[in-house]
Design a protein around this motif. Structure first.
Motif, PDB file in Angstrom:
ATOM      1  N   LYS A 200     -28.804 -18.152 -23.775  1.00 45.36           N
ATOM      2  CA  LYS A 200     -29.482 -17.866 -22.918  1.00 45.36           C
ATOM      3  C   LYS A 200     -27.848 -16.776 -22.340  1.00 45.36           C
ATOM      4  O   LYS A 200     -28.783 -15.549 -21.245  1.00 45.36           O
ATOM      5  CB  LYS A 200     -28.763 -18.620 -21.508  1.00 45.36           C
ATOM      6  CG  LYS A 200     -29.819 -19.813 -22.150  1.00 45.36           C
ATOM      7  CD  LYS A 200     -29.999 -21.550 -21.184  1.00 45.36           C
ATOM      8  CE  LYS A 200     -30.016 -22.799 -21.613  1.00 45.36           C
ATOM      9  NZ  LYS A 200     -30.110 -23.483 -20.407  1.00 45.36           N
ATOM     10  N   ASN A 201     -27.223 -15.915 -22.767  1.00 43.73           N
ATOM     11  CA  ASN A 201     -26.226 -14.427 -22.609  1.00 43.73           C
ATOM     12  C   ASN A 201     -26.270 -13.942 -22.991  1.00 43.73           C
ATOM     13  O   ASN A 201     -25.729 -13.015 -23.564  1.00 43.73           O
ATOM     14  CB  ASN A 201     -25.100 -15.926 -21.806  1.00 43.73           C
ATOM     15  CG  ASN A 201     -24.387 -16.889 -21.056  1.00 43.73           C
ATOM     16  OD1 ASN A 201     -25.551 -16.782 -19.690  1.00 43.73           O
ATOM     17  ND2 ASN A 201     -24.197 -17.770 -20.973  1.00 43.73           N
ATOM     18  N   ARG A 202     -27.136 -13.911 -24.327  1.00 39.33           N
ATOM     19  CA  ARG A 202     -26.896 -13.179 -25.549  1.00 39.33           C
ATOM     20  C   ARG A 202     -27.764 -11.739 -24.607  1.00 39.33           C
ATOM     21  O   ARG A 202     -28.621 -11.794 -24.302  1.00 39.33           O
ATOM     22  CB  ARG A 202     -27.281 -13.724 -27.080  1.00 39.33           C
ATOM     23  CG  ARG A 202     -26.691 -12.901 -27.810  1.00 39.33           C
ATOM     24  CD  ARG A 202     -27.117 -13.430 -29.114  1.00 39.33           C
ATOM     25  NE  ARG A 202     -25.867 -14.971 -29.127  1.00 39.33           N
ATOM     26  CZ  ARG A 202     -25.877 -16.025 -30.278  1.00 39.33           C
ATOM     27  NH1 ARG A 202     -26.440 -15.317 -31.211  1.00 39.33           N
ATOM     28  NH2 ARG A 202     -25.264 -16.792 -30.088  1.00 39.33           N
ATOM     29  N   HIS A 203     -26.957 -11.032 -25.489  1.00 38.38           N
ATOM     30  CA  HIS A 203     -27.341  -9.671 -25.618  1.00 38.38           C
ATOM     31  C   HIS A 203     -28.930  -9.239 -26.154  1.00 38.38           C
ATOM     32  O   HIS A 203     -29.775  -9.029 -25.385  1.00 38.38           O
ATOM     33  CB  HIS A 203     -26.891  -8.780 -25.797  1.00 38.38           C
ATOM     34  CG  HIS A 203     -26.934  -6.949 -25.286  1.00 38.38           C
ATOM     35  ND1 HIS A 203     -27.346  -6.568 -23.731  1.00 38.38           N
ATOM     36  CD2 HIS A 203     -28.123  -5.664 -25.718  1.00 38.38           C
ATOM     37  CE1 HIS A 203     -27.767  -5.491 -23.861  1.00 38.38           C
ATOM     38  NE2 HIS A 203     -28.365  -5.085 -25.231  1.00 38.38           N
ATOM     39  N   PHE A 204     -28.915  -9.420 -26.917  1.00 35.23           N
ATOM     40  CA  PHE A 204     -29.926  -9.688 -28.415  1.00 35.23           C
ATOM     41  C   PHE A 204     -31.161 -10.740 -28.422  1.00 35.23           C
ATOM     42  O   PHE A 204     -30.190 -11.129 -29.252  1.00 35.23           O
ATOM     43  CB  PHE A 204     -30.488  -8.691 -29.118  1.00 35.23           C
ATOM     44  CG  PHE A 204     -31.178  -8.190 -30.031  1.00 35.23           C
ATOM     45  CD1 PHE A 204     -32.429  -7.594 -29.655  1.00 35.23           C
ATOM     46  CD2 PHE A 204     -31.030  -8.325 -31.209  1.00 35.23           C
ATOM     47  CE1 PHE A 204     -33.413  -8.300 -29.897  1.00 35.23           C
ATOM     48  CE2 PHE A 204     -32.329  -8.039 -32.388  1.00 35.23           C
ATOM     49  CZ  PHE A 204     -33.613  -7.438 -31.847  1.00 35.23           C
ATOM     50  N   ILE A 205     -31.798 -11.429 -27.849  1.00 36.90           N
ATOM     51  CA  ILE A 205     -32.658 -12.176 -28.844  1.00 36.90           C
ATOM     52  C   ILE A 205     -33.850 -12.712 -29.089  1.00 36.90           C
ATOM     53  O   ILE A 205     -34.494 -11.532 -27.769  1.00 36.90           O
ATOM     54  CB  ILE A 205     -32.196 -13.372 -27.236  1.00 36.90           C
ATOM     55  CG1 ILE A 205     -33.653 -13.151 -26.564  1.00 36.90           C
ATOM     56  CG2 ILE A 205     -30.953 -13.388 -27.574  1.00 36.90           C
ATOM     57  CD1 ILE A 205     -33.326 -14.266 -25.174  1.00 36.90           C
ATOM     58  N   GLY A 206     -34.290 -13.362 -29.845  1.00 42.16           N
ATOM     59  CA  GLY A 206     -36.265 -13.328 -29.673  1.00 42.16           C
ATOM     60  C   GLY A 206     -36.243 -14.814 -29.778  1.00 42.16           C
ATOM     61  O   GLY A 206     -35.402 -15.622 -29.139  1.00 42.16           O
ATOM     62  N   ASN A 207     -37.848 -15.145 -30.499  1.00 41.89           N
ATOM     63  CA  ASN A 207     -38.130 -16.472 -30.091  1.00 41.89           C
ATOM     64  C   ASN A 207     -37.864 -17.157 -30.699  1.00 41.89           C
ATOM     65  O   ASN A 207     -37.727 -19.018 -30.071  1.00 41.89           O
ATOM     66  CB  ASN A 207     -39.742 -16.469 -29.848  1.00 41.89           C
ATOM     67  CG  ASN A 207     -40.241 -15.396 -29.437  1.00 41.89           C
ATOM     68  OD1 ASN A 207     -40.388 -14.773 -28.255  1.00 41.89           O
ATOM     69  ND2 ASN A 207     -41.480 -14.578 -29.094  1.00 41.89           N
ATOM     70  N   THR A 208     -37.491 -17.054 -31.580  1.00 47.35           N
ATOM     71  CA  THR A 208     -36.485 -18.356 -32.290  1.00 47.35           C
ATOM     72  C   THR A 208     -35.104 -17.724 -32.823  1.00 47.35           C
ATOM     73  O   THR A 208     -34.245 -18.722 -34.203  1.00 47.35           O
ATOM     74  CB  THR A 208     -37.328 -18.298 -33.844  1.00 47.35           C
ATOM     75  OG1 THR A 208     -37.477 -16.639 -34.267  1.00 47.35           O
ATOM     76  CG2 THR A 208     -38.984 -18.519 -33.780  1.00 47.35           C
ATOM     77  N   SER A 209     -34.668 -17.423 -31.976  1.00 43.43           N
ATOM     78  CA  SER A 209     -33.136 -17.028 -32.392  1.00 43.43           C
ATOM     79  C   SER A 209     -32.143 -18.561 -32.801  1.00 43.43           C
ATOM     80  O   SER A 209     -32.186 -19.533 -31.511  1.00 43.43           O
ATOM     81  CB  SER A 209     -32.303 -16.414 -31.091  1.00 43.43           C
ATOM     82  OG  SER A 209     -32.969 -14.734 -31.080  1.00 43.43           O
ATOM     83  N   MET A 210     -31.507 -18.704 -33.367  1.00 37.88           N
ATOM     84  CA  MET A 210     -30.722 -20.177 -33.434  1.00 37.88           C
ATOM     85  C   MET A 210     -29.937 -20.132 -32.536  1.00 37.88           C
ATOM     86  O   MET A 210     -28.834 -19.406 -31.634  1.00 37.88           O
ATOM     87  CB  MET A 210     -30.075 -20.034 -34.936  1.00 37.88           C
ATOM     88  CG  MET A 210     -29.130 -20.918 -35.009  1.00 37.88           C
ATOM     89  SD  MET A 210     -30.111 -22.006 -35.347  1.00 37.88           S
ATOM     90  CE  MET A 210     -31.011 -21.782 -37.148  1.00 37.88           C
ATOM     91  N   ASP A 211     -29.746 -21.899 -32.270  1.00 40.87           N
ATOM     92  CA  ASP A 211     -29.323 -22.142 -31.586  1.00 40.87           C
ATOM     93  C   ASP A 211     -27.787 -21.814 -32.031  1.00 40.87           C
ATOM     94  O   ASP A 211     -26.648 -21.384 -33.116  1.00 40.87           O
ATOM     95  CB  ASP A 211     -29.178 -23.929 -30.992  1.00 40.87           C
ATOM     96  CG  ASP A 211     -28.306 -24.409 -30.559  1.00 40.87           C
ATOM     97  OD1 ASP A 211     -27.830 -24.054 -29.126  1.00 40.87           O
ATOM     98  OD2 ASP A 211     -27.351 -24.947 -31.325  1.00 40.87           O
ATOM     99  N   ALA A 212     -26.381 -21.697 -30.776  1.00 38.74           N
ATOM    100  CA  ALA A 212     -25.026 -20.849 -30.862  1.00 38.74           C
ATOM    101  C   ALA A 212     -24.611 -22.140 -31.856  1.00 38.74           C
ATOM    102  O   ALA A 212     -23.862 -21.875 -32.978  1.00 38.74           O
ATOM    103  CB  ALA A 212     -24.193 -20.821 -29.594  1.00 38.74           C
ATOM    104  N   GLY A 213     -24.464 -23.561 -31.349  1.00 42.24           N
ATOM    105  CA  GLY A 213     -23.848 -24.873 -32.377  1.00 42.24           C
ATOM    106  C   GLY A 213     -24.498 -24.760 -33.472  1.00 42.24           C
ATOM    107  O   GLY A 213     -23.249 -24.611 -34.569  1.00 42.24           O
ATOM    108  N   LEU A 214     -25.721 -24.934 -33.513  1.00 46.02           N
ATOM    109  CA  LEU A 214     -26.274 -24.812 -35.160  1.00 46.02           C
ATOM    110  C   LEU A 214     -26.144 -23.619 -35.760  1.00 46.02           C
ATOM    111  O   LEU A 214     -25.444 -24.019 -37.393  1.00 46.02           O
ATOM    112  CB  LEU A 214     -27.745 -25.034 -35.111  1.00 46.02           C
ATOM    113  CG  LEU A 214     -27.958 -26.452 -34.175  1.00 46.02           C
ATOM    114  CD1 LEU A 214     -29.696 -26.442 -34.587  1.00 46.02           C
ATOM    115  CD2 LEU A 214     -27.512 -27.651 -35.632  1.00 46.02           C
TER     116      LEU A 214
END
Length: 389
Positions: A200-214
């Motif tokens: 949610k706070n990442r500079h560059f994301i996409g529709n399927t960006s992997m969850d940080a914890g996983l």
């Protein structure tokens, strides 16, 4: 059962978070393997329990479960870990707990209980909330402990914790705890790392960006460590590269999607139509201070690897597309395509793509890994399953 009398090899209690339960055991085994340590649970071990008692470890081994900072790098981290304790006693009742603590070697206790020390006792309950008066009552009941130091609630030198386990069923909470532990607090986990790396706070994301914890879980399963070389053949927006670089590994990746690799095209963010000029994977690593670990990414077809035939990577970590939220494509066509004469190249050539079946994706991934992983290297990937089958 009393802990070992040797300070170098004691029993330790891990308090674990109750999420992604299927991943907790293999993750801890993987990180213990980095120190050539076996996973030796105490008797009555329950995998789904929030409390795990481990044998055959020293305090340095236990500290691999929390971020150890060295040269601004985190060397290891278990995502499910909340706190760790040197276990001084345990039992099914407070009477059994008292007997267990009194049998614990005094020489192991004395360094933390002398008259010049300060201490505090905390009470923690799982699956039940105690009133403040009940907590004080439990602390007062432990007057048999030979503390000679001074109580300090704000800044104690040593913290001790009484932990009561009331099971995992919130709809059937017993009146009395099913098990009780007491120990010296060693460290808290850094669960806030998941929040600080949230997409949610990442500079560059996409529709399927992997969850940080996983992403961190996958890095731990791959036993990623400092100076490893990590590759993601379906890199997307680089979430897995972010996690691996956090542990000091050099990272690189490929993807067939030109726009994703170059940070172009439509944005995945709400109220933003197009991606900005600096939205790319390198910028993500820069955001978390690990840009120095970034090698590069490039547009490439996973079905047609471009790497020389050699063992290159310490780990291959990836989240292949399944064709649901992200299409599965590879270069090629079932149609007859007229090729231009030799020596003639079309400047604006865009390769034709076709469907890349899931079975082919995993076959190619396994074959690629067999040829390009170093001996002892690990392949970690997600495999979609249909649970009823």
């Amino acid at each position: 059962m009393a802990a070992s009398s040797s300070r170098s090899c004691l029993q330790y209690l891990l308090h674990l978070a109750q999420d992604n339960l299927d991943f907790r055991l293999p993750e801890i085994k993987a990180l213990l393997a980095l120190r050539a340590k076996p996973f030796r649970p105490c008797e009555n071990f329950k995998e789904k329990s929030p409390f795990w008692c481990l044998d055959g470890l020293c305090e340095d081994d236990v500290r691999i479960f929390w971020p150890s900072v060295c040269d601004d790098k985190v060397t290891s981290l278990i995502l499910f870990y909340r706190s760790a304790f040197e276990l001084w006693g345990h039992g099914r009742t407070h009477s059994e707990l008292r007997t267990s603590i009194l049998n614990y070697p005094l020489k192991n206790m004395s360094p933390f209980m002398h008259k010049d020390s300060t201490y505090r006792i905390n009470v923690y309950t799982f699956n039940k909330t105690l009133l403040f008066a009940e907590r004080i009552e439990r602390i007062d009941a432990m007057e048999y402990l030979p503390f000679e130091g001074t109580v300090s609630l704000k800044s104690p030198q040593h913290i001790f914790c009484l932990l009561e386990d009331y099971g995992t069923d919130p709809n059937n909470i017993p009146e009395h705890p099913s098990y009780i532990y007491f120990g010296r607090w060693i460290a808290d986990g850094q669960r806030e790392l998941i929040r600080s790396h949230s997409v949610k706070n990442r500079h560059f994301i996409g529709n399927t960006s992997m969850d940080a914890g996983l992403s961190f879980i996958m890095a731990n399963h791959a036993r990623v460590k400092e100076n490893d070389l990590i590759f993601d053949p379906f890199v997307g927006t680089g979430s897995l590269l972010v996690a691996c670089s956090h542990f000091g590994a050099y990272v690189c990746g490929t993807d067939i999607d030109y726009n994703t690799i170059h940070g172009k095209g439509r944005s995945s963010r709400k109220n933003q139509k197009w991606r900005g000029p600096d939205e790319n994977i390198r910028a993500n690593l820069r955001q978390y201070g690990t840009e120095r670990m970034y090698l590069d990414v490039m547009v490439s077809d996973a079905a047609k690897p471009v790497w020389r035939n050699a063992a290159l990577f310490d780990a291959i970590i990836t989240d292949p597309p399944y064709g649901i939220r992200e299409s599965t494509r590879k270069t090629g066509s079932h149609k007859d395509i007229t090729k231009p004469p030799d020596g003639i190249y079309v400047e604006s050539h865009v390769p034709v793509s076709q469907a890349y079946h899931l079975s082919d994706i995993f076959t190619d991934l396994l074959n690629f890994s067999a040829h390009h992983l170093v001996i002892g290297g690990r392949l970690v990937y997600w495999l979609p399953v249909y649970r009823p089958e």
